[in-house]
Design a protein around this motif. Sequence first.
Motif, short mmCIF file in Angstrom:
data_model
loop_
_atom_site.label_atom_id
_atom_site.label_comp_id
_atom_site.label_asym_id
_atom_site.label_seq_id
_atom_site.Cartn_x
_atom_site.Cartn_y
_atom_site.Cartn_z
N GLY A 117 -0.59 12.75 -3.87
CA GLY A 117 0.44 12.85 -2.62
C GLY A 117 1.62 11.88 -2.60
O GLY A 117 2.00 11.45 -3.99
N VAL A 118 2.31 11.56 -1.54
CA VAL A 118 3.43 10.65 -1.63
C VAL A 118 3.36 9.83 -0.37
O VAL A 118 2.71 10.22 0.71
N ARG A 119 4.18 8.74 -0.54
CA ARG A 119 4.18 7.87 0.41
C ARG A 119 5.77 7.52 0.61
O ARG A 119 6.61 7.52 -0.10
N ILE A 120 6.00 7.53 1.92
CA ILE A 120 7.40 7.32 2.51
C ILE A 120 7.58 6.32 3.50
O ILE A 120 6.59 6.04 4.25
N VAL A 121 8.59 5.32 3.25
CA VAL A 121 8.47 4.00 3.87
C VAL A 121 9.38 4.22 4.97
O VAL A 121 10.67 4.27 4.81
N VAL A 122 9.00 3.90 6.38
CA VAL A 122 9.76 4.16 7.31
C VAL A 122 10.01 2.49 7.97
O VAL A 122 11.34 2.46 8.26
N GLN A 123 9.53 1.74 7.75
CA GLN A 123 9.62 0.39 7.87
C GLN A 123 9.05 -0.37 6.87
O GLN A 123 7.83 -0.48 6.51
N GLY A 124 9.86 -1.25 6.14
CA GLY A 124 9.57 -1.85 4.83
C GLY A 124 9.01 -3.22 5.12
O GLY A 124 9.20 -3.81 6.16
N GLY A 125 8.67 -3.89 4.12
CA GLY A 125 8.02 -5.35 4.05
C GLY A 125 7.27 -5.77 2.77
O GLY A 125 7.23 -4.92 1.83
N GLU A 126 6.70 -6.80 2.90
CA GLU A 126 5.95 -7.52 1.72
C GLU A 126 4.47 -7.01 1.89
O GLU A 126 3.94 -7.11 3.14
N LEU A 127 3.92 -6.29 0.81
CA LEU A 127 2.43 -6.20 1.16
C LEU A 127 1.59 -6.53 -0.08
O LEU A 127 2.10 -6.45 -1.29
N ILE A 128 0.31 -6.33 -0.03
CA ILE A 128 -0.59 -6.42 -1.19
C ILE A 128 -1.52 -5.36 -1.19
O ILE A 128 -2.16 -5.32 -0.21
N GLU A 129 -1.60 -4.20 -2.26
CA GLU A 129 -2.77 -3.42 -2.36
C GLU A 129 -3.78 -3.98 -3.30
O GLU A 129 -3.61 -4.37 -4.24
N GLY A 130 -5.05 -3.94 -2.45
CA GLY A 130 -6.04 -4.33 -3.28
C GLY A 130 -6.74 -3.23 -3.88
O GLY A 130 -7.03 -2.27 -2.94
N ARG A 131 -7.03 -3.03 -5.21
CA ARG A 131 -7.34 -1.78 -5.71
C ARG A 131 -8.81 -2.10 -6.30
O ARG A 131 -9.04 -3.02 -7.04
N GLU A 132 -9.81 -1.35 -6.15
CA GLU A 132 -11.20 -1.42 -6.82
C GLU A 132 -11.09 -1.44 -8.01
O GLU A 132 -10.78 -0.43 -8.79
N GLY A 133 -11.64 -2.45 -8.79
CA GLY A 133 -11.66 -2.90 -10.10
C GLY A 133 -10.61 -3.05 -10.97
O GLY A 133 -10.41 -3.00 -12.14
N LYS A 134 -9.53 -3.15 -9.96
CA LYS A 134 -8.18 -3.49 -10.64
C LYS A 134 -7.46 -4.65 -9.91
O LYS A 134 -7.69 -5.16 -8.93
N PRO A 135 -6.44 -5.29 -10.67
CA PRO A 135 -5.55 -6.37 -10.04
C PRO A 135 -5.03 -6.16 -8.70
O PRO A 135 -4.45 -5.04 -8.88
#
Length: 226
Positions: free
Chosen positions: A170-188
């Motif tokens: 799928g796709v992600r569209i940003v309506v309001q931005g900012g700083e974030l961290i994605e934690g991904r299983e088994g990955k940095p």
Amino acid sequence: MLGAQVVGAAMLPGRANAAGEPEIVPIEFASFHDQTFKNEYLQFMNVTIPAGGMAAYHSHYRDFAQVYLAVSNAEGTPLGGKPLIVPRKVGEVLFTNYTKKPGVHQVVNVGSGDFRIAGFELFDSEPGRFTPAARPEPYVTVMDNHRVQAWRLILQPGETAPAMRQVAPGVRIVVQGGELIEGREGKPDHRLNLKFGDFAWQDIGPARTIRNTGKSTIELVEFELK
């Protein structure tokens, strides 16, 4: 691209074919349309119509999903029909089933600011390849039909969305931005600084969490294909 009545494109006033009828162009060749991404599933369009911009007639025959990013009075005219202004809101999500009912239309931005949408056109004419999975709060379903499912995610500074697994692309569209961290299983962890209007393609992948590490509210709309 703006639903059944309103879309964005552009042409010179008075442009017509030899028979005096309006010239109709495919969506990907319409002015003000920026085709920023394309793969086997879809083509993504970023459309910004400036104040006073005149749109050309262009055709839609593929299903189309979109998010409104900036709104202005957009006067849309279906081919052979009358002009119509449909009020919209920033962050509003819309799907149009053009596979079932193709359309041709034009638009004039008669407002004082930009009119902007971000959306994608689906290449395959039938669903059935993927089945999105449920997502936990604070994800909120904003669309669920035979072609796509979409969620809105709003995170205040310091808030975290719990783990979810994306099982359909799928796709992600940003309506309001900012700083974030994605934690991904088994990955940095993946640190991001998202900007208003950003688009990202999202493949099927491991479970992920999202944490707002910035100082502003983050709002995302994420689609998964069916």
